[in-house]
Write an enzyme that holds these catalytic residues in place. Structure first.
Site, PDB file in Angstrom:
ATOM      1  N   ARG A 115       0.830  -1.221   0.000  1.00  0.00           N
ATOM      2  CA  ARG A 115       0.000   0.000   0.000  1.00  0.00           C
ATOM      3  C   ARG A 115       0.851   1.253   0.000  1.00  0.00           C
ATOM      4  O   ARG A 115       0.413   2.319  -0.457  1.00  0.00           O
ATOM      5  CB  ARG A 115      -0.980  -0.041   1.173  1.00  0.00           C
ATOM      6  CG  ARG A 115      -1.990  -1.184   1.016  1.00  0.00           C
ATOM      7  CD  ARG A 115      -2.883  -1.314   2.225  1.00  0.00           C
ATOM      8  NE  ARG A 115      -2.193  -1.699   3.430  1.00  0.00           N
ATOM      9  CZ  ARG A 115      -2.006  -2.971   3.825  1.00  0.00           C
ATOM     10  NH1 ARG A 115      -2.464  -3.954   3.100  1.00  0.00           N
ATOM     11  NH2 ARG A 115      -1.364  -3.236   4.942  1.00  0.00           N
TER      12      ARG A 115
ATOM     13  N   GLU B 294       3.562  -5.875  13.593  1.00  0.00           N
ATOM     14  CA  GLU B 294       2.430  -6.067  14.500  1.00  0.00           C
ATOM     15  C   GLU B 294       1.892  -7.485  14.425  1.00  0.00           C
ATOM     16  O   GLU B 294       1.530  -8.070  15.423  1.00  0.00           O
ATOM     17  CB  GLU B 294       1.320  -5.051  14.184  1.00  0.00           C
ATOM     18  CG  GLU B 294       0.218  -5.095  15.228  1.00  0.00           C
ATOM     19  CD  GLU B 294      -0.965  -4.196  14.918  1.00  0.00           C
ATOM     20  OE1 GLU B 294      -1.047  -3.630  13.824  1.00  0.00           O
ATOM     21  OE2 GLU B 294      -1.831  -4.100  15.800  1.00  0.00           O
TER      22      GLU B 294
HETATM   23  P1  AMP Z   1       4.812  -2.280  11.744  1.00  0.00           P
HETATM   24  O1  AMP Z   1       6.079  -2.755  11.108  1.00  0.00           O
HETATM   25  O2  AMP Z   1       4.412  -3.078  12.935  1.00  0.00           O
HETATM   26  O3  AMP Z   1       4.867  -0.787  12.015  1.00  0.00           O
HETATM   27  O4  AMP Z   1       3.639  -2.530  10.695  1.00  0.00           O
HETATM   28  C1  AMP Z   1       3.489  -1.683   9.599  1.00  0.00           C
HETATM   29  C2  AMP Z   1       3.216  -2.465   8.357  1.00  0.00           C
HETATM   30  O5  AMP Z   1       2.264  -3.495   8.558  1.00  0.00           O
HETATM   31  C3  AMP Z   1       2.632  -1.559   7.301  1.00  0.00           C
HETATM   32  O6  AMP Z   1       3.156  -1.946   6.041  1.00  0.00           O
HETATM   33  C4  AMP Z   1       1.137  -1.787   7.374  1.00  0.00           C
HETATM   34  O7  AMP Z   1       0.595  -1.862   6.082  1.00  0.00           O
HETATM   35  C5  AMP Z   1       0.984  -3.112   8.095  1.00  0.00           C
HETATM   36  N1  AMP Z   1       0.129  -3.009   9.290  1.00  0.00           N
HETATM   37  C6  AMP Z   1       0.496  -3.244  10.568  1.00  0.00           C
HETATM   38  N2  AMP Z   1      -0.526  -3.132  11.402  1.00  0.00           N
HETATM   39  C7  AMP Z   1      -1.589  -2.799  10.637  1.00  0.00           C
HETATM   40  C8  AMP Z   1      -2.969  -2.523  10.921  1.00  0.00           C
HETATM   41  N3  AMP Z   1      -3.461  -2.568  12.169  1.00  0.00           N
HETATM   42  N4  AMP Z   1      -3.771  -2.208   9.882  1.00  0.00           N
HETATM   43  C9  AMP Z   1      -3.288  -2.152   8.612  1.00  0.00           C
HETATM   44  N5  AMP Z   1      -2.011  -2.403   8.287  1.00  0.00           N
HETATM   45  C10 AMP Z   1      -1.160  -2.722   9.289  1.00  0.00           C
END
Ligand code: AMP
Length: 171
Positions: free
Chosen positions: A58, A95
């Site tokens: 995205r 996450e």
């Molecule tokens: P992080 O590395 O934990 O900051 O996660 C960010 C990445 O995971 C991004 O590329 C987001 O598209 C996806 N992502 C993580 N958590 C979510 C969420 N709650 N909703 C949508 N996308 C998420």
């Protein structure tokens, strides 16, 4: 801006795993005025960068739109397995599970480039931190990052520090 983003975000409970509320920005991206507003706002925080990098997948949408507005090129930071070798890879935890992102290791000279990173959501910060490490290994410098939605409870901003993060909304 934050109200517009919230209104056009589809929130899905327990996806892709229990306990996670997924922020689906599909309605936001499909709305002409919202896409223009988001692109404009993120481009305003990216001045000085000579390349925009969007994170799979995205981040590609917003990253390419921001690059067009700034008049820079765009770099697609891919999930593992998408690019032919040789690649530079960085593994990380996010996450909802472990992941790995990659860029080509040849045919692309990033030395000395100033790169602004773009993703849709900042959660734990693992993705953006890994992207910043990738840029460093390629000889470039991440100057900042822009996201549409930040989930402050997950502490991503601290995880990517000292890289400055510009978020257009918090949820
Ligand atoms: P992080 O590395 O934990 O900051 O996660 C960010 C990445 O995971 C991004 O590329 C987001 O598209 C996806 N992502 C993580 N958590 C979510 C969420 N709650 N909703 C949508 N996308 C998420």
């Amino acid at each position: 801006m934050a109200d517009l983003i919230a209104a056009l975000t589809r929130k899905v409970a327990d996806f892709p795993k229990p306990g996670v509320q997924f922020k689906d920005l599909t309605p936001l991206f499909a709305d002409r005025d919202a896409l223009v507003a988001v692109t404009k706002a993120l481009a305003g925080t990216a001045s000085g960068a000579d390349l925009v990098a969007g994170i799979d997948s995205r981040g590609f949408l917003v990253g390419a739109a921001v690059a067009t507005r700034l008049g820079t090129g765009v770099l697609a930071i891919r999930k593992s397995g998408k690019l032919p070798p040789p690649v530079l890879s960085e593994s990380y935890t996010r996450e909802y599970g472990d992941a790995c992102i990659e860029i080509p290791a040849d045919g692309l000279d990033l030395r000395g480039r100033s790169v602004f990173l773009i993703d849709d959501v900042l959660a734990t910060g693992g993705t953006l931190a890994a992207a910043a490490r990738l840029m460093e290994r390629a000889g470039a410098r991440a100057t900042g990052a822009g996201v549409v939605v930040e989930l402050p409870a997950l502490g991503g901003r601290a995880a990517v520090a000292p890289l400055p993060v510009h978020s257009l909304s918090q949820a």
